[in-house]
Design an enzyme around this catalytic site. Structure first.
Site, short mmCIF file in Angstrom:
data_model
loop_
_atom_site.label_atom_id
_atom_site.label_comp_id
_atom_site.label_asym_id
_atom_site.label_seq_id
_atom_site.Cartn_x
_atom_site.Cartn_y
_atom_site.Cartn_z
N GLU A 113 58.83 41.91 -1.91
CA GLU A 113 58.27 40.89 -2.57
C GLU A 113 56.67 40.93 -2.49
O GLU A 113 56.44 41.24 -1.35
CB GLU A 113 58.83 39.57 -2.15
N TYR A 124 53.46 50.57 -4.83
CA TYR A 124 54.80 50.49 -4.89
C TYR A 124 55.67 51.23 -6.12
O TYR A 124 56.54 51.60 -5.94
CB TYR A 124 55.27 48.98 -4.76
#
Length: 161
Positions: A113, A124
């Site tokens: 998250e 990411y």
């Protein structure tokens, strides 16, 4: 700094002081994302939790990743890189280690998250993570402003993302 000068290894409770130095340097208090030392210390003894620390050739802490695996799912709980070491491959090395450690721990799916707007999102995505959800107003900044959290995921086998 080259990636050869970055040592990435599993760490533990004894390394929390180094972790907190990195955390305090890298997380802007305006966004409300950093954890406290007691939060980290309380999580480390739990089954499936591991801490990875990146250091330079002089053993100075550059970054860390706090992760856990439960029932075939791994979660990157925290990743931080000192401001002075950002954009030099430290975050990439920590992500690569998270992916490989998760695979060794038999995780089939990886989750994390991140605050919407965080520059780490590009990193990411480069490693195959894609958005699977959004938590509205999840983070509470120091000024009272609220920020969404993005939930990202991928499989441990990039071909199955």
């Amino acid at each position: 700094m080259t990636t050869e000068e970055i040592l990435v290894e599993e760490a533990g409770v004894a390394d929390l002081e180094a972790v907190m130095r990195v955390m305090n340097d890298s997380f802007d208090p305006a966004f409300g994302e950093a954890w406290t030392a007691p939060q980290c210390a309380g999580l480390l003894p739990l089954p499936g939790v591991w801490l990875t620390l990146a250091r330079d050739a002089n053993s100075r802490p550059l970054g860390f990743a706090l992760s856990r695996v439960v029932a075939g799912e791994a979660e990157l709980l925290l990743l931080a890189v000192r401001n002075s070491a950002q954009r030099r491959g430290v975050g990439a090395r920590l992500i690569e280690r998270f992916i490989s450690d998760s695979s060794v721990r038999n995780a089939e799916r990886l989750h994390l998250e991140v605050r919407d707007g965080n520059h780490a999102i590009a990193l990411y995505k480069r490693y195959g993570f894609g958005e699977v959800g959004r938590r509205k107003n999840y983070y509470s900044g120091s000024s009272g402003e609220r920020f969404d959290a993005l939930t990202l995921a991928r499989s441990t086998d990039i071909r199955r993302t």
